[in-house]
Design a protein around this motif. Structure first.
Motif, mmCIF file in Angstrom:
data_model
loop_
_atom_site.group_PDB
_atom_site.id
_atom_site.type_symbol
_atom_site.label_atom_id
_atom_site.label_comp_id
_atom_site.label_asym_id
_atom_site.label_seq_id
_atom_site.Cartn_x
_atom_site.Cartn_y
_atom_site.Cartn_z
ATOM 1 N N ARG A 95 -42.516 -43.755 -68.171
ATOM 2 C CA ARG A 95 -41.474 -43.739 -69.191
ATOM 3 C C ARG A 95 -41.640 -42.557 -70.145
ATOM 4 N NH1 ARG A 95 -39.400 -48.320 -73.421
ATOM 5 N NH2 ARG A 95 -37.395 -47.322 -73.731
ATOM 6 N N ALA A 96 -42.869 -42.260 -70.550
ATOM 7 C CA ALA A 96 -43.101 -41.132 -71.463
ATOM 8 C C ALA A 96 -42.671 -39.819 -70.818
ATOM 9 C CB ALA A 96 -44.562 -41.072 -71.887
ATOM 10 N N ALA A 97 -43.003 -39.630 -69.553
ATOM 11 C CA ALA A 97 -42.624 -38.398 -68.850
ATOM 12 C C ALA A 97 -41.105 -38.310 -68.709
ATOM 13 C CB ALA A 97 -43.296 -38.339 -67.484
ATOM 14 N N THR A 98 -40.457 -39.436 -68.449
ATOM 15 C CA THR A 98 -38.996 -39.458 -68.343
ATOM 16 C C THR A 98 -38.361 -39.076 -69.669
ATOM 17 O OG1 THR A 98 -39.049 -41.148 -66.613
ATOM 18 C CG2 THR A 98 -36.996 -40.922 -67.848
ATOM 19 N N ARG A 99 -38.879 -39.649 -70.755
ATOM 20 C CA ARG A 99 -38.345 -39.319 -72.083
ATOM 21 C C ARG A 99 -38.536 -37.830 -72.387
ATOM 22 N NH1 ARG A 99 -37.424 -43.936 -75.494
ATOM 23 N NH2 ARG A 99 -38.017 -42.782 -77.363
ATOM 24 N N GLU A 100 -39.687 -37.281 -72.033
ATOM 25 C CA GLU A 100 -39.940 -35.845 -72.248
ATOM 26 C C GLU A 100 -38.916 -35.006 -71.491
ATOM 27 O OE1 GLU A 100 -42.656 -33.868 -73.590
ATOM 28 O OE2 GLU A 100 -43.669 -35.533 -74.572
ATOM 29 N N ARG A 101 -38.637 -35.360 -70.240
ATOM 30 C CA ARG A 101 -37.654 -34.609 -69.450
ATOM 31 C C ARG A 101 -36.259 -34.724 -70.058
ATOM 32 N NH1 ARG A 101 -38.603 -35.667 -63.135
ATOM 33 N NH2 ARG A 101 -36.699 -34.421 -63.073
ATOM 34 N N LEU A 102 -35.922 -35.914 -70.539
ATOM 35 C CA LEU A 102 -34.621 -36.103 -71.180
ATOM 36 C C LEU A 102 -34.534 -35.300 -72.478
ATOM 37 C CD1 LEU A 102 -34.115 -39.901 -70.466
ATOM 38 C CD2 LEU A 102 -32.657 -38.029 -69.638
ATOM 39 N N PHE A 103 -35.601 -35.299 -73.266
ATOM 40 C CA PHE A 103 -35.625 -34.504 -74.495
ATOM 41 C C PHE A 103 -35.441 -33.029 -74.172
ATOM 42 C CE2 PHE A 103 -38.499 -37.807 -76.759
ATOM 43 C CZ PHE A 103 -37.388 -38.470 -77.267
ATOM 44 N N ALA A 104 -36.188 -32.529 -73.196
ATOM 45 C CA ALA A 104 -36.106 -31.115 -72.833
ATOM 46 C C ALA A 104 -34.689 -30.754 -72.385
ATOM 47 C CB ALA A 104 -37.115 -30.780 -71.739
ATOM 48 N N ALA A 105 -34.086 -31.594 -71.554
ATOM 49 C CA ALA A 105 -32.724 -31.335 -71.077
ATOM 50 C C ALA A 105 -31.728 -31.376 -72.229
ATOM 51 C CB ALA A 105 -32.343 -32.363 -70.003
ATOM 52 N N GLY A 164 -32.719 -34.488 -64.082
ATOM 53 C CA GLY A 164 -32.996 -34.977 -62.730
ATOM 54 C C GLY A 164 -33.167 -36.480 -62.657
ATOM 55 N N VAL A 165 -32.416 -37.193 -63.505
ATOM 56 C CA VAL A 165 -32.477 -38.660 -63.511
ATOM 57 C C VAL A 165 -31.062 -39.222 -63.443
ATOM 58 C CG1 VAL A 165 -34.629 -38.692 -64.853
ATOM 59 C CG2 VAL A 165 -32.432 -38.861 -66.043
ATOM 60 N N ALA A 166 -30.959 -40.503 -63.199
ATOM 61 C CA ALA A 166 -29.658 -41.166 -63.186
ATOM 62 C C ALA A 166 -29.152 -41.343 -64.617
ATOM 63 C CB ALA A 166 -29.773 -42.528 -62.512
ATOM 64 N N LYS A 167 -27.833 -41.335 -64.773
ATOM 65 C CA LYS A 167 -27.208 -41.498 -66.087
ATOM 66 C C LYS A 167 -27.702 -42.771 -66.783
ATOM 67 C CE LYS A 167 -22.536 -41.960 -68.013
ATOM 68 N NZ LYS A 167 -21.103 -41.903 -67.671
ATOM 69 N N GLY A 168 -27.885 -43.827 -66.020
ATOM 70 C CA GLY A 168 -28.349 -45.088 -66.591
ATOM 71 C C GLY A 168 -29.721 -44.980 -67.239
ATOM 72 N N THR A 169 -30.509 -44.007 -66.806
ATOM 73 C CA THR A 169 -31.842 -43.808 -67.383
ATOM 74 C C THR A 169 -31.737 -43.423 -68.859
ATOM 75 O OG1 THR A 169 -32.667 -43.133 -65.226
ATOM 76 C CG2 THR A 169 -34.006 -42.529 -67.124
ATOM 77 N N VAL A 170 -30.718 -42.633 -69.194
ATOM 78 C CA VAL A 170 -30.510 -42.254 -70.593
ATOM 79 C C VAL A 170 -30.220 -43.506 -71.413
ATOM 80 C CG1 VAL A 170 -29.076 -40.937 -72.208
ATOM 81 C CG2 VAL A 170 -29.661 -39.965 -69.973
ATOM 82 N N TYR A 171 -29.313 -44.338 -70.907
ATOM 83 C CA TYR A 171 -28.944 -45.558 -71.634
ATOM 84 C C TYR A 171 -30.108 -46.543 -71.699
ATOM 85 C CZ TYR A 171 -24.258 -43.687 -71.503
ATOM 86 O OH TYR A 171 -23.166 -42.879 -71.677
ATOM 87 N N TYR A 172 -30.880 -46.633 -70.631
ATOM 88 C CA TYR A 172 -32.030 -47.525 -70.611
ATOM 89 C C TYR A 172 -33.060 -47.122 -71.666
ATOM 90 C CZ TYR A 172 -36.400 -49.688 -69.149
ATOM 91 O OH TYR A 172 -37.585 -50.385 -69.150
ATOM 92 N N ASN A 173 -33.299 -45.819 -71.786
ATOM 93 C CA ASN A 173 -34.322 -45.327 -72.717
ATOM 94 C C ASN A 173 -33.846 -45.221 -74.161
ATOM 95 O OD1 ASN A 173 -37.029 -44.294 -71.418
ATOM 96 N ND2 ASN A 173 -35.410 -43.991 -69.901
ATOM 97 N N PHE A 174 -32.544 -44.942 -74.361
ATOM 98 C CA PHE A 174 -32.081 -44.638 -75.722
ATOM 99 C C PHE A 174 -30.842 -45.410 -76.160
ATOM 100 C CE2 PHE A 174 -34.195 -40.847 -73.991
ATOM 101 C CZ PHE A 174 -35.258 -40.770 -74.866
ATOM 102 N N GLY A 175 -30.174 -46.078 -75.259
ATOM 103 C CA GLY A 175 -29.002 -46.870 -75.617
ATOM 104 C C GLY A 175 -27.707 -46.083 -75.652
#
Length: 192
Positions: free
Chosen positions: A3-13, A36-47
């Motif tokens: 999850r931390a790595a996913t959040r880092e990638r989302l922040f960078a993007a 490089g993640v599914a759209k739902g990953t953004v909503y899952y991590n941040f709402g």
């Protein structure tokens, strides 16, 4: 990927896209695709996109403030100020897109996340500079009537503006030269 790595990638993007296109023009689809993640990953991590942006501001400003605090730690007041200027320059050199986002977005409006960003910058990053200036005044290194709060904002703003100009127009110029020029300016104005 955790999850931390996913959040880092989302922040960078998100940082890159918002710096390129602005907050309003950046979509969750673009952020997810760039990360490089599914759209739902953004909503899952941040709402929501706004939730991502709020977390992004906390994350980026927190990292900047921690970098500044670490640079000043254990130093005499004037040496701390010099280290703070160098640390801010280096941070912006390494995280140029985040600095562009702060300049372009965080100061453009008085409401919501933008106001929150300005408060976070003041309370976390500028406060470290203010502390160093207050210590220098107390030590007799700087003039006694110095308005340290305004001076801290001026130092922070000067460094971020010069750093972005350096990275954009003079990327081959050594960081040490830019740092030295800023310190020459500060020594002349704050001590005189």
């Amino acid at each position: 990927m955790g999850r931390a790595a996913t959040r880092e990638r989302l922040f960078a993007a998100a940082i890159e896209l918002i710096a390129e296109h602005g907050f309003a023009a950046t979509t969750v689809d673009q952020i997810a695709e760039r990360a490089g993640v599914a759209k739902g990953t953004v909503y899952y991590n941040f709402g929501s996109k706004a939730g991502l942006f709020t977390a992004l501001l906390d994350y980026g400003i927190g990292r900047l403030a921690a970098t500044l605090a670490q640079a000043a730690e254990g130093r005499e007041p004037l040496a701390a100020l010099e280290a703070l200027v160098g640390a801010e320059l280096a941070f912006i050199g390494e995280h140029e897109s985040f600095a562009r986002l702060l300049i372009a977005e965080a100061w453009r409006s008085g409401g919501g996340d933008w106001h929150r960003a300005a408060v976070l910058i003041r309370e976390r990053a500028m406060a470290v500079i203010d502390d160093a200036l207050r210590a220098a005044v107390a030590a007799g290194d700087l003039r006694a009537d110095l308005d340290t709060e305004t001076a801290a904002a001026a130092v922070f703003g000067m460094v971020i503006t010069v750093a972005l100009q350096w990275r954009t127009l003079q990327p081959g110029r050594p960081l040490d030269e830019v740092h030295q020029t800023l310190m020459d300016l500060l020594r002349g104005r704050l001590a005189g």
